[in-house]
Design a protein around this motif. Structure first.
Motif, PDB file in Angstrom:
ATOM      1  N   ALA A  60       8.514  10.101  -7.987  1.00 19.45           N
ATOM      2  CA  ALA A  60       8.217   9.019  -9.039  1.00 19.45           C
ATOM      3  C   ALA A  60       9.164   8.153  -8.931  1.00 19.45           C
ATOM      4  N   MET A  61      10.565   8.664  -8.975  1.00 22.11           N
ATOM      5  CA  MET A  61      11.668   8.054  -9.288  1.00 22.11           C
ATOM      6  C   MET A  61      12.042   7.113  -7.815  1.00 22.11           C
ATOM      7  N   ALA A  62      11.868   7.648  -6.860  1.00 22.31           N
ATOM      8  CA  ALA A  62      12.126   6.750  -5.453  1.00 22.31           C
ATOM      9  C   ALA A  62      11.084   5.834  -5.463  1.00 22.31           C
ATOM     10  N   MET A  63       9.745   6.246  -5.865  1.00 18.99           N
ATOM     11  CA  MET A  63       8.624   5.051  -5.662  1.00 18.99           C
ATOM     12  C   MET A  63       9.003   3.862  -6.541  1.00 18.99           C
ATOM     13  N   GLU A  64       9.322   4.322  -7.835  1.00 23.55           N
ATOM     14  CA  GLU A  64       9.500   3.105  -8.743  1.00 23.55           C
ATOM     15  C   GLU A  64      10.677   2.321  -8.253  1.00 23.55           C
ATOM     16  N   ILE A  82       0.854  -1.136   0.162  1.00 22.72           N
ATOM     17  CA  ILE A  82      -0.090  -0.177  -0.063  1.00 22.72           C
ATOM     18  C   ILE A  82       0.992   1.238   0.108  1.00 22.72           C
ATOM     19  N   ALA A  83       1.203   1.774  -1.108  1.00 27.38           N
ATOM     20  CA  ALA A  83       1.991   2.823  -1.238  1.00 27.38           C
ATOM     21  C   ALA A  83       1.209   4.138  -0.895  1.00 27.38           C
ATOM     22  N   ASN A  84       1.841   4.437   0.301  1.00 24.19           N
ATOM     23  CA  ASN A  84       0.838   5.762   1.150  1.00 24.19           C
ATOM     24  C   ASN A  84       1.563   6.768   1.034  1.00 24.19           C
ATOM     25  N   THR A  85       0.989   7.601   0.566  1.00 27.82           N
ATOM     26  CA  THR A  85       1.685   9.388   0.382  1.00 27.82           C
ATOM     27  C   THR A  85       0.984  10.080   1.688  1.00 27.82           C
ATOM     28  N   GLY A  86       0.474   9.330   2.792  1.00 25.22           N
ATOM     29  CA  GLY A  86       0.090  10.233   3.947  1.00 25.22           C
ATOM     30  C   GLY A  86       1.145  10.828   4.819  1.00 25.22           C
ATOM     31  N   SER A  87       0.991  12.034   4.900  1.00 24.31           N
ATOM     32  CA  SER A  87       1.804  12.613   5.969  1.00 24.31           C
ATOM     33  C   SER A  87       1.250  13.906   6.753  1.00 24.31           C
ATOM     34  N   ASP A  88       1.771  14.409   8.027  1.00 26.74           N
ATOM     35  CA  ASP A  88       1.427  15.426   8.471  1.00 26.74           C
ATOM     36  C   ASP A  88       1.596  16.547   8.014  1.00 26.74           C
ATOM     37  N   LEU A  89       2.539  16.516   7.026  1.00 25.03           N
ATOM     38  CA  LEU A  89       3.183  17.753   6.146  1.00 25.03           C
ATOM     39  C   LEU A  89       2.686  17.727   4.796  1.00 25.03           C
ATOM     40  N   THR A  90       1.638  16.926   4.512  1.00 22.53           N
ATOM     41  CA  THR A  90       0.994  16.768   3.367  1.00 22.53           C
ATOM     42  C   THR A  90      -0.612  16.863   3.768  1.00 22.53           C
ATOM     43  N   PRO A  91      -1.061  17.854   4.496  1.00 15.41           N
ATOM     44  CA  PRO A  91      -2.300  18.114   5.117  1.00 15.41           C
ATOM     45  C   PRO A  91      -3.480  17.251   4.350  1.00 15.41           C
ATOM     46  N   CYS A  92      -3.329  17.482   2.911  1.00 18.50           N
ATOM     47  CA  CYS A  92      -4.598  16.975   2.265  1.00 18.50           C
ATOM     48  C   CYS A  92      -4.688  15.366   2.229  1.00 18.50           C
ATOM     49  N   ASN A  93      -3.388  14.685   2.834  1.00 18.74           N
ATOM     50  CA  ASN A  93      -3.257  13.405   2.834  1.00 18.74           C
ATOM     51  C   ASN A  93      -3.076  12.761   3.955  1.00 18.74           C
ATOM     52  N   VAL A 123       5.753   6.159   1.022  1.00 15.51           N
ATOM     53  CA  VAL A 123       6.577   6.872  -0.038  1.00 15.51           C
ATOM     54  C   VAL A 123       6.582   8.284   0.032  1.00 15.51           C
ATOM     55  N   VAL A 124       7.519   8.732  -0.787  1.00 14.37           N
ATOM     56  CA  VAL A 124       7.762  10.422  -0.975  1.00 14.37           C
ATOM     57  C   VAL A 124       6.155  10.938  -1.036  1.00 14.37           C
ATOM     58  N   SER A 125       6.164  11.801  -0.073  1.00 11.24           N
ATOM     59  CA  SER A 125       4.733  12.907  -0.257  1.00 11.24           C
ATOM     60  C   SER A 125       5.245  14.192  -0.157  1.00 11.24           C
ATOM     61  N   LEU A 126       4.131  14.876  -1.166  1.00  8.92           N
ATOM     62  CA  LEU A 126       4.668  16.049  -1.623  1.00  8.92           C
ATOM     63  C   LEU A 126       3.077  17.192  -0.977  1.00  8.92           C
ATOM     64  N   GLY A 127       3.207  17.988  -0.235  1.00  5.93           N
ATOM     65  CA  GLY A 127       2.351  18.901   0.104  1.00  5.93           C
ATOM     66  C   GLY A 127       2.312  20.046  -0.558  1.00  5.93           C
TER      67      GLY A 127
END
Length: 569
Positions: free
Chosen positions: A96-100, A39-50, A76-80
């Motif tokens: 995308a590169m890190a996830m791949e 489960i590639a999870n981009t959740g993060s407190d620093l990405t409030p939408c996720n 995985v890497v998350s971008l807020g």
């Protein structure tokens, strides 16, 4: 044989190490032919939408386990979008590169991709396409509608509107500050048809979600129900061997472009879809967006092109109800992750509020696609979103007022002595992929204060950067080549005449070829361009492509597949 068996079915010390370190409470049969689903999870407190993604992940886990798979949470890497500096787009390719690489390096048979905030779904799709493991997207969903002063307040779009009112003297700063908690009322991404909502709809139109899930509000329990079902589907994808390359085809991109136009989606989808097509080796061009999308009617009456919000779209029938109205424009051969054609999921989708989702014969606008412009100012193309523009400005001729950087805008835009009027064309350069770097969302330049005070609320603006999906206005953006890459935008001078004709698809600098050839960029512009010495920014500037091909890195184009190059400890 499962891909993960190369780790877990091995004899000797290697197999022992792989199994023993992963047991930690798993049942004895966890490694005996059970699909391993990350489960590639981009959740993060620093990405409030996720920030709610851990709850979604738990529902996915239950579905995976119920179907006989083993769920594995993989942050995985998350971008807020609202926090990351200098711009989240600088990091899309890195994510995308890190996830791949992590998808390929680990004992994973299939993927559930949890994305929401603007760059997370594109990065996840690009990575999944490159590694080509069975994958399915769960969009995190929009936030609930807010209200302020007794009326709905939209996330993003009203930021632009209210901030301009403050600059024009129509609202004080304290009142502006009070609107913050009203605007961001719940978990979830922007509730306008901004980039996050657009990419959720696009992911569904591409066939990469469980049909019907896009647009489900983040706090709605039905999102958890769909997440559970997606976990089960992920196990089935592994067992049937259905991969992104089977689902995302040229026909899928056709449907995504139709959907993009019908919902009035973000211009950012253009660079994301072009980059995704590059990863899959599919021939997709700017002209495809114009050819396929420009005659599609706008049916979703959503901000920034309309007046409603994503919660209203869901209530009125959701994205599939929109697509049902333009079914004849879709390619019926495109399938979804279920293996069935997208069009097979449209028949039972009704419109429950025709003010939110217009019927085909009474559209919000007759034509809503993204127009591709060319001319001596944009030899490789530029784009404009007519649905978000002022109709009277779609054919316009005016005197250029040039800014060499964002800092230049901040220093001079509100100067009472700035030589500008309502007919001027504001030009901002140095904001493309290389120049900034990262192609920030600054193309919708603010209106000069003295013009705001005169009641002006839109002007033609031209930039090699991007525009927020929540923004609006008559903005020519993604100008390619960008100024920093030698594009003609670097040669424009204040006082030059620029002609825009959207119907003719042209953006023209009324300067002779000989005159342009004699010019050089001003020193102030050249001095302001990015010149990083090290790290990701250096790699990015050296290898990033232009907007007309998706702003990916040149060495990431194409699909490598799931095979690990070397197997060792």
């Amino acid at each position: 044989m499962l891909r993960s068996d190369h780790w877990y079915a091995a004899e000797g010390k290697d197999g022992y190490i792989h199994r023993a370190w992963m047991r930690r409470g798993l049942p004895p049969d966890a490694f005996d032919g059970r699909p391993q689903i990350a489960i590639a999870n981009t959740g993060s407190d620093l990405t409030p939408c996720n920030s709610h993604f851990d709850q979604i992940a738990r529902s996915v886990e239950r579905g995976v386990y119920e179907a006989g798979g083993i769920p594995l949470n993989l942050p995985v890497v998350s971008l807020g979008e609202t926090l990351v500096r200098p711009t989240a787009m600088l990091w899309r390719n890195l994510a995308a590169m890190a996830m791949e690489e992590m998808f390929r390096a680990n004992p994973i048979d299939g993927l559930v991709l949890l994305g929401g905030c603007d760059k997370t779904i594109p990065a996840l799709l690009m990575a999944a396409a490159s590694v080509d493991l069975p994958a399915v997207v769960v969009p995190g969903g929009p936030m609930l509608n807010g209200s302020f002063r007794g009326r709905p307040i939209s996330c993003g779009t009203d930021v632009w509107k209210l901030s301009e009112e403050v600059r024009a003297g129509g609202m004080d700063a304290a009142e502006f500050r009070r609107s913050e908690s009203s605007m961001i009322r719940s978990r979830g991404h922007c509730n306008t048809m901004g980039t996050a909502s657009t990419m959720a709809v696009v992911a569904e139109a591409l066939g990469m979600t469980l049909p019907g899930v896009a647009g489900t509000p983040a706090p709605d329990s039905r999102l958890l129900e769909a997440s559970h079902a997606t976990g089960r589907l992920a196990v089935d994808l592994v067992r049937t061997g259905r991969r992104p390359s089977d689902v995302i085809t040229k026909a899928s991109f056709h449907n995504a472009i139709v959907a993009l136009a019908a919902v009035g989606g973000s211009t950012n989808a253009v660079v994301h879809l072009l980059a995704l097509a590059g990863r899959l080796g599919i021939d997709l061009s700017l002209e495809d967006f114009d050819r396929i999308g420009m005659d599609v009617p706008l049916l979703a009456n959503l901000e920034p092109s309309g007046k409603y919000l994503m919660e209203d779209l869901f209530r009125a029938g959701g994205p599939l109800a929109v697509l049902q109205q333009v079914r004849d424009l879709l390619d019926p051969t495109a399938i979804t992750v279920t293996g069935e054609p997208l069009v097979d999921y449209l028949a039972d989708n009704e419109i429950y509020d025709t003010d939110v989702i217009a019927e085909r014969d009474q559209p919000v606008q007759e034509r809503a696609g993204i127009a591709v412009l060319r001319g001596n100012l944009a030899p490789a193309g530029a784009i404009i979103k007519p649905a978000a523009a002022s109709p009277q400005l779609l054919q316009h001729r005016g005197r250029a007022v040039v800014f060499d950087s964002i800092e230049d805008v901040r220093a001079r835009l509100d100067d009472p002595d700035l030589d500008v009027d309502a007919d001027s064309v504001l030009v901002l350069r140095g904001c493309g992929p290389k120049g900034y770097p990262g192609m920030p969302e600054v193309a919708n330049l603010p209106i000069p204060k003295k013009l705001l005070e005169q009641g002006v609320r839109d002007m033609v603006r031209v930039c090699d950067g991007r525009m927020s999906g929540t923004a609006y206005g008559t903005v020519v953006l993604h100008v390619a080549p960008e100024a920093a890459a030698g594009g003609p935008l670097a040669l424009v001078r204040t006082g030059d005449i620029i002609s825009l004709d959207v119907r003719a698809r042209t953006i023209t600098l009324e300067v002779t070829d000989d005159e342009l050839a004699s010019r050089t960029p001003p020193a102030a512009f050249a001095d302001g361009l990015a010149s990083p010495a090290r790290g990701w920014e250096r790699l990015y500037v050296d290898h990033v492509q232009q907007a007309d091909t998706g702003v990916d890195l040149d060495f990431l184009v194409g699909r490598t597949g799931p095979v690990v190059g070397r197997e060792s400890h």
